[in-house]
Scaffold this motif. Structure first.
Motif, PDB file in Angstrom:
ATOM      1  N   VAL A 153      -0.711  11.366  83.201  1.00  0.00           N
ATOM      2  CA  VAL A 153      -1.638  12.432  83.606  1.00  0.00           C
ATOM      3  C   VAL A 153      -2.329  13.061  82.398  1.00  0.00           C
ATOM      4  CG1 VAL A 153      -1.888  14.642  84.804  1.00  0.00           C
ATOM      5  CG2 VAL A 153      -0.291  12.920  85.682  1.00  0.00           C
ATOM      6  N   TYR A 154      -1.543  13.519  81.428  1.00  0.00           N
ATOM      7  CA  TYR A 154      -2.126  14.140  80.233  1.00  0.00           C
ATOM      8  C   TYR A 154      -2.934  13.152  79.390  1.00  0.00           C
ATOM      9  CZ  TYR A 154      -2.360  15.796  75.431  1.00  0.00           C
ATOM     10  OH  TYR A 154      -2.794  16.097  74.163  1.00  0.00           O
ATOM     11  N   PRO A 155      -2.379  11.981  79.011  1.00  0.00           N
ATOM     12  CA  PRO A 155      -3.155  11.094  78.134  1.00  0.00           C
ATOM     13  C   PRO A 155      -4.418  10.533  78.777  1.00  0.00           C
ATOM     14  CG  PRO A 155      -1.071  10.060  78.754  1.00  0.00           C
ATOM     15  CD  PRO A 155      -1.006  11.485  79.198  1.00  0.00           C
ATOM     16  N   PHE A 156      -4.486  10.505  80.087  1.00  0.00           N
ATOM     17  CA  PHE A 156      -5.698  10.034  80.754  1.00  0.00           C
ATOM     18  C   PHE A 156      -6.878  10.937  80.381  1.00  0.00           C
ATOM     19  CE2 PHE A 156      -8.724   9.822  84.270  1.00  0.00           C
ATOM     20  CZ  PHE A 156      -8.830   8.459  84.488  1.00  0.00           C
ATOM     21  N   PHE A 157      -6.681  12.251  80.475  1.00  0.00           N
ATOM     22  CA  PHE A 157      -7.765  13.166  80.085  1.00  0.00           C
ATOM     23  C   PHE A 157      -7.894  13.254  78.575  1.00  0.00           C
ATOM     24  CE2 PHE A 157      -9.495  17.430  79.128  1.00  0.00           C
ATOM     25  CZ  PHE A 157     -10.748  17.258  79.703  1.00  0.00           C
ATOM     26  N   GLU A 158      -6.793  13.133  77.855  1.00  0.00           N
ATOM     27  CA  GLU A 158      -6.844  13.113  76.391  1.00  0.00           C
ATOM     28  C   GLU A 158      -7.768  12.003  75.901  1.00  0.00           C
ATOM     29  OE1 GLU A 158      -3.692  12.686  72.611  1.00  0.00           O
ATOM     30  OE2 GLU A 158      -3.140  11.999  74.619  1.00  0.00           O
ATOM     31  N   ALA A 211      -5.244  24.308  78.823  1.00  0.00           N
ATOM     32  CA  ALA A 211      -5.739  24.437  80.191  1.00  0.00           C
ATOM     33  C   ALA A 211      -5.111  23.371  81.087  1.00  0.00           C
ATOM     34  CB  ALA A 211      -7.263  24.331  80.220  1.00  0.00           C
ATOM     35  N   VAL A 212      -5.020  22.153  80.596  1.00  0.00           N
ATOM     36  CA  VAL A 212      -4.403  21.092  81.394  1.00  0.00           C
ATOM     37  C   VAL A 212      -2.949  21.440  81.715  1.00  0.00           C
ATOM     38  CG1 VAL A 212      -3.586  18.691  81.312  1.00  0.00           C
ATOM     39  CG2 VAL A 212      -5.955  19.227  80.702  1.00  0.00           C
ATOM     40  N   GLY A 213      -2.188  21.901  80.722  1.00  0.00           N
ATOM     41  CA  GLY A 213      -0.802  22.275  80.967  1.00  0.00           C
ATOM     42  C   GLY A 213      -0.676  23.419  81.948  1.00  0.00           C
ATOM     43  N   GLY A 214      -1.511  24.447  81.785  1.00  0.00           N
ATOM     44  CA  GLY A 214      -1.447  25.604  82.674  1.00  0.00           C
ATOM     45  C   GLY A 214      -1.868  25.297  84.099  1.00  0.00           C
ATOM     46  N   TRP A 215      -2.881  24.448  84.240  1.00  0.00           N
ATOM     47  CA  TRP A 215      -3.351  24.116  85.591  1.00  0.00           C
ATOM     48  C   TRP A 215      -2.466  23.082  86.274  1.00  0.00           C
ATOM     49  CZ3 TRP A 215      -6.966  26.572  88.528  1.00  0.00           C
ATOM     50  CH2 TRP A 215      -7.783  27.494  87.882  1.00  0.00           C
ATOM     51  N   TRP A 274      -8.769  17.586  86.997  1.00  0.00           N
ATOM     52  CA  TRP A 274      -7.788  16.514  86.822  1.00  0.00           C
ATOM     53  C   TRP A 274      -6.370  17.075  86.775  1.00  0.00           C
ATOM     54  CZ3 TRP A 274      -6.831  11.752  87.691  1.00  0.00           C
ATOM     55  CH2 TRP A 274      -5.792  11.091  87.021  1.00  0.00           C
ATOM     56  N   ALA A 275      -6.188  18.214  86.105  1.00  0.00           N
ATOM     57  CA  ALA A 275      -4.868  18.826  86.004  1.00  0.00           C
ATOM     58  C   ALA A 275      -4.365  19.275  87.372  1.00  0.00           C
ATOM     59  CB  ALA A 275      -4.910  20.004  85.031  1.00  0.00           C
ATOM     60  N   LEU A 276      -5.226  19.901  88.158  1.00  0.00           N
ATOM     61  CA  LEU A 276      -4.830  20.331  89.502  1.00  0.00           C
ATOM     62  C   LEU A 276      -4.451  19.134  90.369  1.00  0.00           C
ATOM     63  CD1 LEU A 276      -7.353  23.155  90.470  1.00  0.00           C
ATOM     64  CD2 LEU A 276      -4.867  23.335  90.398  1.00  0.00           C
ATOM     65  N   VAL A 290       1.996  14.906  91.445  1.00  0.00           N
ATOM     66  CA  VAL A 290       3.324  14.686  90.860  1.00  0.00           C
ATOM     67  C   VAL A 290       4.381  15.546  91.541  1.00  0.00           C
ATOM     68  CG1 VAL A 290       4.722  14.955  88.771  1.00  0.00           C
ATOM     69  CG2 VAL A 290       2.439  13.942  88.623  1.00  0.00           C
ATOM     70  N   TYR A 291       4.115  16.836  91.622  1.00  0.00           N
ATOM     71  CA  TYR A 291       5.137  17.738  92.183  1.00  0.00           C
ATOM     72  C   TYR A 291       5.222  17.647  93.701  1.00  0.00           C
ATOM     73  CZ  TYR A 291       5.997  19.596  87.580  1.00  0.00           C
ATOM     74  OH  TYR A 291       6.366  19.708  86.266  1.00  0.00           O
ATOM     75  N   GLY A 292       4.113  17.278  94.355  1.00  0.00           N
ATOM     76  CA  GLY A 292       4.161  17.062  95.798  1.00  0.00           C
ATOM     77  C   GLY A 292       5.046  15.883  96.155  1.00  0.00           C
ATOM     78  N   VAL A 293       4.907  14.790  95.432  1.00  0.00           N
ATOM     79  CA  VAL A 293       5.744  13.604  95.678  1.00  0.00           C
ATOM     80  C   VAL A 293       7.207  13.910  95.363  1.00  0.00           C
ATOM     81  CG1 VAL A 293       6.236  11.254  94.911  1.00  0.00           C
ATOM     82  CG2 VAL A 293       3.868  11.951  95.360  1.00  0.00           C
ATOM     83  N   LEU A 294       7.452  14.575  94.243  1.00  0.00           N
ATOM     84  CA  LEU A 294       8.840  14.897  93.877  1.00  0.00           C
ATOM     85  C   LEU A 294       9.492  15.833  94.894  1.00  0.00           C
ATOM     86  CD1 LEU A 294       8.526  15.373  90.014  1.00  0.00           C
ATOM     87  CD2 LEU A 294       9.791  13.579  91.207  1.00  0.00           C
ATOM     88  N   LYS A 295       8.714  16.759  95.434  1.00  0.00           N
ATOM     89  CA  LYS A 295       9.262  17.666  96.443  1.00  0.00           C
ATOM     90  C   LYS A 295       9.678  16.893  97.686  1.00  0.00           C
ATOM     91  CE  LYS A 295       8.335  21.991  98.901  1.00  0.00           C
ATOM     92  NZ  LYS A 295       7.409  23.137  99.072  1.00  0.00           N
ATOM     93  N   LYS A 296       8.860  15.912  98.072  1.00  0.00           N
ATOM     94  CA  LYS A 296       9.180  15.092  99.247  1.00  0.00           C
ATOM     95  C   LYS A 296      10.414  14.228  99.004  1.00  0.00           C
ATOM     96  CE  LYS A 296       5.706  15.703 102.297  1.00  0.00           C
ATOM     97  NZ  LYS A 296       5.918  16.056 103.730  1.00  0.00           N
TER      98      LYS A 296
END
Length: 400
Positions: free
Chosen positions: A127-132, A165-169, A354-356, A362-368
């Motif tokens: 997720v992060y390196p894609f925008f990086e 911003a990416v980390g916070g969002w 992209w961050a949102l 990521v967290y939606g899948v992990l929650k499921k």
């Protein structure tokens, strides 16, 4: 002479990497001092283990996603140019690992341990390196497209948007999907106060982050010939601007006072190589004020339980920093020029979007699959005893 320059550049970037590595101790102590006593051990363990997982994943996958290269070659090739590519990886790794460290503060006190490590691996690996790669390595022609529209590329010298911003969002969806701490927002409409458990440790964390940030910003030049004292002084001015604004609006609250300089430093990263020092001071002051106002709104009115306020601090102040580079970096306001507000707006919106998307996915899948939060009993007992079987200051031996 070439060998000397190569060695000097390798040392320069290595020292930057070490300074940003030290910032992770700052993240740890900032969280430790903010959370309740029963969650202090968990704060320390999370930051160290998240960094370790980030290192493995960024080495194996993430760095390649961002820069299209890998390290699965002979050591002789890796050692070329005094191992410059390796220390550059180390430096950029410390940036990547800041993403889970940022998220950690938002989801503190009630998040499961192992699902968060899985999230760390996915976020730092892809997720992060894609925008990086888009912002810093010309991936997918996005920078060229922005330049065709505005005349210049999106500018983010040290990561107001790319990192903060990416980390916070990304953290915002994690906090929303996780839900508030038990009894934080009562049925009668009241809010249960959870004051910082240790102001000295909170302050220590803030100071470590502030000092390390000069490596974060100045060493983003990545070669010794590009070092700029302007970056250092702009970082300083934004730091004190954020501090003073947070002091004034936060009514002497030490939590706000010690997060104010961090807000200023988050915001100045993007344009620290372009702004006039007085512009940097204003950018930092706006960020400090933004943090105080938005942290209060988020916690008390909107009832979003972002424990350390990482969305206001990193998400919103990082967003402001991306936009501010297009304002205070212009020659009209004393900057060096070469930036355009439109380019900054487009690049910042792409990063936030992209961050949102990544955070909810990521967290939606992990929650499921696994669930995100501790049970009510585990949360009541605290993450220290529930996960690590020991408190920060155990008064007696306990047989488990």
């Amino acid at each position: 002479m070439d060998a000397l320059n190569q060695g000097a550049n390798a040392l320069f970037v290595l020292l930057g990497g070490i300074m940003v590595l030290a910032m992770h101790a700052g993240f740890a102590f900032l969280e430790l001092g903010t959370v309740r006593k029963k969650n202090q051990v968990n704060a320390l363990v999370k930051i160290l283990v998240d960094f370790s997982v980030s290192t493995v994943v960024y080495f194996a996958v993430g760095y390649g996603v961002a820069y299209g290269t890998h390290f699965f070659i002979g050591a002789e090739q890796l050692a070329a140019k005094n191992g410059y590519e390796l220390v550059k990886f180390f430096f950029l790794l410390t940036f990547a690992a800041a993403i889970p460290a940022i998220i950690s503060g938002g989801i503190a006190e009630r998040a499961k341990f192992w699902p968060q490590l899985i999230a760390t691996a996915v976020i730092v690996g892809f997720v992060y390196p894609f925008f990086e790669g888009i912002a810093w390595n010309q991936h997918f022609g996005v920078q060229g497209w922005i330049k065709s529209l505005t005349g210049v590329e999106f500018h983010d010298f040290a990561g107001s948007v790319v990192v903060h911003a990416v980390g916070g969002w990304i953290a915002l969806p994690a906090v929303l999907l996780l839900g508030a701490r038990y009894n934080r927002y009562r049925k009668d409409g009241g809010v249960s106060a959870h004051p910082p458990s240790n102001i000295p440790f909170l302050a220590l964390g803030a100071w470590i982050l502030v000092v390390g940030w000069f490596g974060f910003n100045v060493m983003s030049a990545q070669t010794l010939d590009k070092i700029s004292g302007l970056v250092a002084v702009n970082s300083l001015m934004a730091m004190v601007g954020g501090t003073l604004a947070a002091l004034a609006l936060g009514k002497n609250d030490p939590g706000f006072v010690h997060n104010g300089p961090l807000a200023g430093l988050v915001a100045v990263c993007a344009g620290s190589d372009l702004m006039h020092p007085m512009g940097a001071f204003v950018v930092g002051a706006v960020a400090g004020a933004l943090f105080v106002v938005m942290f209060t709104l988020v916690q008390n009115r909107w009832k979003i339980d972002d424990v350390l306020g990482v969305w206001p601090l990193h998400g919103l102040c990082g967003t402001w920093g991306g936009l501010a580079a297009g304002i205070f970096g212009t020659r009209a306001l004393g900057g060096l020029g070469g930036v355009h507000f439109g380019a900054q707006l487009i690049g910042t919106l792409i990063g936030v979007g992209w961050a949102l998307l990544g955070g909810f996915a990521v967290y939606g899948v992990l929650k499921k699959l696994f669930g995100l939060r501790l049970s009510q009993e585990e949360e009541f007992n605290g993450a220290d005893l529930s996960i690590h079987r020991i408190g920060a200051t155990p008064e007696r031996e306990v047989n488990w």
